[in-house]
Write a protein that holds these residues in place. Structure first.
Motif, PDB file in Angstrom:
ATOM      1  N   PRO A 160      -2.145  -5.850  -4.051  1.00  0.00           N
ATOM      2  CA  PRO A 160      -3.462  -5.927  -3.778  1.00  0.00           C
ATOM      3  C   PRO A 160      -4.874  -5.089  -4.153  1.00  0.00           C
ATOM      4  CG  PRO A 160      -2.305  -6.600  -2.201  1.00  0.00           C
ATOM      5  CD  PRO A 160      -1.362  -5.529  -3.153  1.00  0.00           C
ATOM      6  N   PRO A 161      -6.155  -5.489  -4.225  1.00  0.00           N
ATOM      7  CA  PRO A 161      -6.868  -6.840  -4.447  1.00  0.00           C
ATOM      8  C   PRO A 161      -6.596  -7.704  -5.672  1.00  0.00           C
ATOM      9  CG  PRO A 161      -8.334  -4.983  -4.720  1.00  0.00           C
ATOM     10  CD  PRO A 161      -7.588  -4.166  -4.169  1.00  0.00           C
ATOM     11  N   GLU A 162      -6.079  -6.410  -7.159  1.00  0.00           N
ATOM     12  CA  GLU A 162      -5.933  -7.400  -8.200  1.00  0.00           C
ATOM     13  C   GLU A 162      -4.814  -8.236  -7.872  1.00  0.00           C
ATOM     14  OE1 GLU A 162      -6.297  -4.207  -7.627  1.00  0.00           O
ATOM     15  OE2 GLU A 162      -7.885  -3.293  -9.029  1.00  0.00           O
ATOM     16  N   HIS A 163      -4.133  -8.293  -7.340  1.00  0.00           N
ATOM     17  CA  HIS A 163      -2.614  -9.431  -7.955  1.00  0.00           C
ATOM     18  C   HIS A 163      -3.276 -10.360  -7.050  1.00  0.00           C
ATOM     19  CE1 HIS A 163       0.627 -10.972  -5.235  1.00  0.00           C
ATOM     20  NE2 HIS A 163       0.526 -10.919  -6.200  1.00  0.00           N
ATOM     21  N   SER A 164      -4.061 -10.019  -5.763  1.00  0.00           N
ATOM     22  CA  SER A 164      -4.713 -11.345  -4.628  1.00  0.00           C
ATOM     23  C   SER A 164      -5.476 -12.496  -5.722  1.00  0.00           C
ATOM     24  CB  SER A 164      -4.889 -10.750  -3.499  1.00  0.00           C
ATOM     25  OG  SER A 164      -4.326  -9.924  -3.219  1.00  0.00           O
ATOM     26  N   ARG A 165      -6.051 -12.105  -6.235  1.00  0.00           N
ATOM     27  CA  ARG A 165      -7.456 -12.625  -7.283  1.00  0.00           C
ATOM     28  C   ARG A 165      -7.270 -13.095  -7.982  1.00  0.00           C
ATOM     29  NH1 ARG A 165      -8.665 -10.537 -12.442  1.00  0.00           N
ATOM     30  NH2 ARG A 165      -7.816  -8.940 -12.435  1.00  0.00           N
ATOM     31  N   LEU A 166      -5.794 -12.724  -8.920  1.00  0.00           N
ATOM     32  CA  LEU A 166      -4.911 -13.626 -10.071  1.00  0.00           C
ATOM     33  C   LEU A 166      -4.227 -14.436  -9.150  1.00  0.00           C
ATOM     34  CD1 LEU A 166      -3.877 -11.374 -13.062  1.00  0.00           C
ATOM     35  CD2 LEU A 166      -5.664 -13.020 -12.961  1.00  0.00           C
ATOM     36  N   GLN A 210       0.911  -1.482  -0.535  1.00  0.00           N
ATOM     37  CA  GLN A 210       0.220  -0.599   0.238  1.00  0.00           C
ATOM     38  C   GLN A 210       0.523   1.384   0.189  1.00  0.00           C
ATOM     39  OE1 GLN A 210       0.399  -2.765   2.403  1.00  0.00           O
ATOM     40  NE2 GLN A 210       0.151  -1.347   4.571  1.00  0.00           N
ATOM     41  N   VAL A 211       2.029   1.120   0.547  1.00  0.00           N
ATOM     42  CA  VAL A 211       3.067   2.311   0.593  1.00  0.00           C
ATOM     43  C   VAL A 211       4.135   2.539  -0.437  1.00  0.00           C
ATOM     44  CG1 VAL A 211       4.823   3.194   1.928  1.00  0.00           C
ATOM     45  CG2 VAL A 211       2.771   2.303   2.350  1.00  0.00           C
ATOM     46  N   PHE A 212       4.502   0.945  -0.845  1.00  0.00           N
ATOM     47  CA  PHE A 212       5.047   0.596  -1.717  1.00  0.00           C
ATOM     48  C   PHE A 212       4.400   0.155  -2.697  1.00  0.00           C
ATOM     49  CE2 PHE A 212       8.101   1.724   1.760  1.00  0.00           C
ATOM     50  CZ  PHE A 212       8.441   3.066   1.920  1.00  0.00           C
ATOM     51  N   SER A 213       4.303   0.705  -4.097  1.00  0.00           N
ATOM     52  CA  SER A 213       3.482  -0.145  -4.652  1.00  0.00           C
ATOM     53  C   SER A 213       4.184  -0.310  -6.014  1.00  0.00           C
ATOM     54  CB  SER A 213       3.382   1.163  -5.637  1.00  0.00           C
ATOM     55  OG  SER A 213       1.794   0.758  -7.004  1.00  0.00           O
ATOM     56  N   SER A 214       3.853  -1.986  -6.278  1.00  0.00           N
ATOM     57  CA  SER A 214       4.593  -2.851  -8.035  1.00  0.00           C
ATOM     58  C   SER A 214       3.779  -2.467  -9.157  1.00  0.00           C
ATOM     59  CB  SER A 214       3.787  -4.361  -7.916  1.00  0.00           C
ATOM     60  OG  SER A 214       4.696  -5.215  -6.627  1.00  0.00           O
ATOM     61  N   GLN A 215       2.323  -1.914  -8.673  1.00  0.00           N
ATOM     62  CA  GLN A 215       1.636  -0.996  -9.975  1.00  0.00           C
ATOM     63  C   GLN A 215       2.024   0.231 -10.747  1.00  0.00           C
ATOM     64  OE1 GLN A 215      -2.824  -2.442  -9.955  1.00  0.00           O
ATOM     65  NE2 GLN A 215      -2.628  -2.231 -11.662  1.00  0.00           N
ATOM     66  N   LEU A 216       2.322   0.836  -9.759  1.00  0.00           N
ATOM     67  CA  LEU A 216       2.354   2.857 -10.127  1.00  0.00           C
ATOM     68  C   LEU A 216       3.903   2.297 -11.418  1.00  0.00           C
ATOM     69  CD1 LEU A 216       2.762   4.573  -6.931  1.00  0.00           C
ATOM     70  CD2 LEU A 216       0.839   4.285  -9.005  1.00  0.00           C
ATOM     71  N   GLY A 217       4.640   2.076 -11.492  1.00  0.00           N
ATOM     72  CA  GLY A 217       5.436   2.431 -12.398  1.00  0.00           C
ATOM     73  C   GLY A 217       6.634   1.163 -12.661  1.00  0.00           C
TER      74      GLY A 217
END
Length: 436
Positions: free
Chosen positions: A98-104, A66-73
């Motif tokens: 999460p939550p998209e990562h958790s779904r897959l 939530q603080v260090f995102s995999s998705q932003l960049g």
């Protein structure tokens, strides 16, 4: 003389080996240090990033998406070249939060449970023994190519439902993606159509060719890997028509851009991830483990006499070699980490090669010690993105070294290892060995 940060960022450094001494000096400056992002090959200079070098802070980053995102960049240091490229790679599970990562991830976990891996462990053992037996009578052989490369391919083909005769496509794709900084791998064409499926032949017809400067298109884009994506769609349709018990068949039950749990872009990118990440880490982890044994012949003889320390030895191989050297995150907000203030939007790069040799966690960290307490290394990551295939990788490594130790009384280097030119993957292109 180049600064330690410049040495770490120079892909030419890694042809000689990982710059552990430079990383150690940077680590003494603090757990988090600023590093410039110079131009490299065809990539322009970037804005720079915060390198996270100590074990505790790397764990902190990885467990707080939530603080260090995999998705932003996304998760590579270099930013995707266009906004469209970024949007597309964000549909890869590796680049999700999460939550998209958790779904897959939830759709895939049952294929990697200890029970599921145990169901194919006997086959993995058989493949490892066959691969070693194939070179047992040779005066000299290339352990990286002749032995290590094929075991993860055979295993991935089994788990994901790729026809075994097409498995070398994954080797070729991995070369182009992971080895984009290496002139041999970036334009390699190791796969051919001999004995391959019609799907493979059609996909290979779409394989891009180098431009006038000898460069291939960016492999992180859909346009850069048209053969991989064509094969993914063809295989997916085949699994839809005739599903099996493999991962690809299970995914196709959920793929639908309108009502499904997995979009077509997500499916394509999951196949990319399986084919590249699922192969490359182990493909380099096994030769890295062999280099550890070749440079510590006393350990080789100890394991040959008593196999009970082998599981711990595999963990130490992964710590000591660390195949994946770093991953990037992006700060979602202003945050303090390791005594420095990181601004929202800045890149934060966790450096596994440094954290796995952090003196605060590992006594005498440069020493290869199979008696270390297992489970503390970060070769498989930490937190929500902890490697899904970690147990499967361990089983393969144990099977391979068990077969090697049973077959050869002793091995020695028959030449210098040929290392991958890459700041990302601690790779071995060739490892010439012979019976001692």
């Amino acid at each position: 003389m180049a600064s330690d940060a410049a040495t770490v960022m120079d892909p030419d450094t890694y042809v000689r080996g990982v710059p552990y001494e430079a990383l150690a000096r940077l680590r003494t400056r603090g757990p988090v240090v600023w590093m410039d992002e110079p131009a490299s090959d065809a990539w322009p200079a970037g804005p720079g990033f915060w390198a996270v070098l100590r074990h505790a802070e790397v764990r902190q980053v990885l467990r707080t998406p939530q603080v260090f995102s995999s998705q932003l960049g996304a998760t590579q240091i270099r930013d995707p070249s266009t906004p469209d490229a970024l949007r597309y790679v964000r549909r890869m599970m590796l680049n999700m939060d999460p939550p998209e990562h958790s779904r897959l991830r939830g759709l895939l976990t049952k294929a990697f449970t200890p029970r599921a891996v145990a169901a194919i462990e006997q086959r993995i053992t058989g493949w490892a023994r066959d691969l070693v037996a194939r070179v047992a009578d040779r005066d000299e052989f290339d352990f990286a190519v002749d032995v290590a490369a094929d075991l993860p391919l055979l295993t991935l083909a089994e788990v994901f439902g790729v026809p075994a005769e097409d498995r070398w496509l994954m080797y070729d794709w991995s070369n182009r993606v992971i080895g984009y900084q290496d002139p041999d791998y970036a334009v390699s064409a190791t796969a051919d159509t001999t004995g391959s499926s019609a799907m493979a032949r059609e996909a290979l017809a779409l394989r891009p060719t180098p431009d006038a400067h000898g460069r291939m298109p960016d492999p992180r884009t859909r346009e850069g890997m048209p053969d991989l994506y064509a094969y993914a769609n063809a295989l997916g349709e085949a699994k839809r028509r005739a599903p099996g018990d493999d991962v690809m068949s299970n995914l196709m039950r959920h793929v639908d851009d309108e009502h499904g749990r997995v979009s077509l872009a997500e499916f394509e990118n999951l196949f990319w991830l399986f084919s590249v990440a699922g192969n490359e880490t182990l493909r380099n982890g096994i030769p890295g483990g062999m280099i550890a044994l070749l440079t510590h012949p006393d350990v080789y003889q100890r394991l040959r006499a008593d196999r009970s320390p082998l599981p711990g030895a595999v963990e130490e191989m992964l710590r000591w070699w660390t195949p994946v050297m770093h991953f990037r995150r992006t700060a979602t907000e202003d945050v303090d980490l390791g005594g420095v203030r990181i601004a929202a939007g800045q890149k934060v790069v966790v450096w596994f090669s440094s954290a796995n040799r952090d003196e605060r966690v590992f006594a005498d960290p440069d020493r290869f010690d199979v008696d270390r307490k297992p489970g503390e290394h970060l070769a498989f990551g930490h937190g929500p993105h902890f490697c899904l295939g970690a147990h499967l990788a361990r089983v393969q490594m144990r099977a391979m070294f068990d077969a090697v130790l049973d077959t050869f009384e002793a091995l020695e280097l028959a030449g210098e290892p040929d290392r991958l030119r890459s700041t990302f993957q601690n790779g071995v292109k060739h490892l010439p060995v012979r019976a001692a």
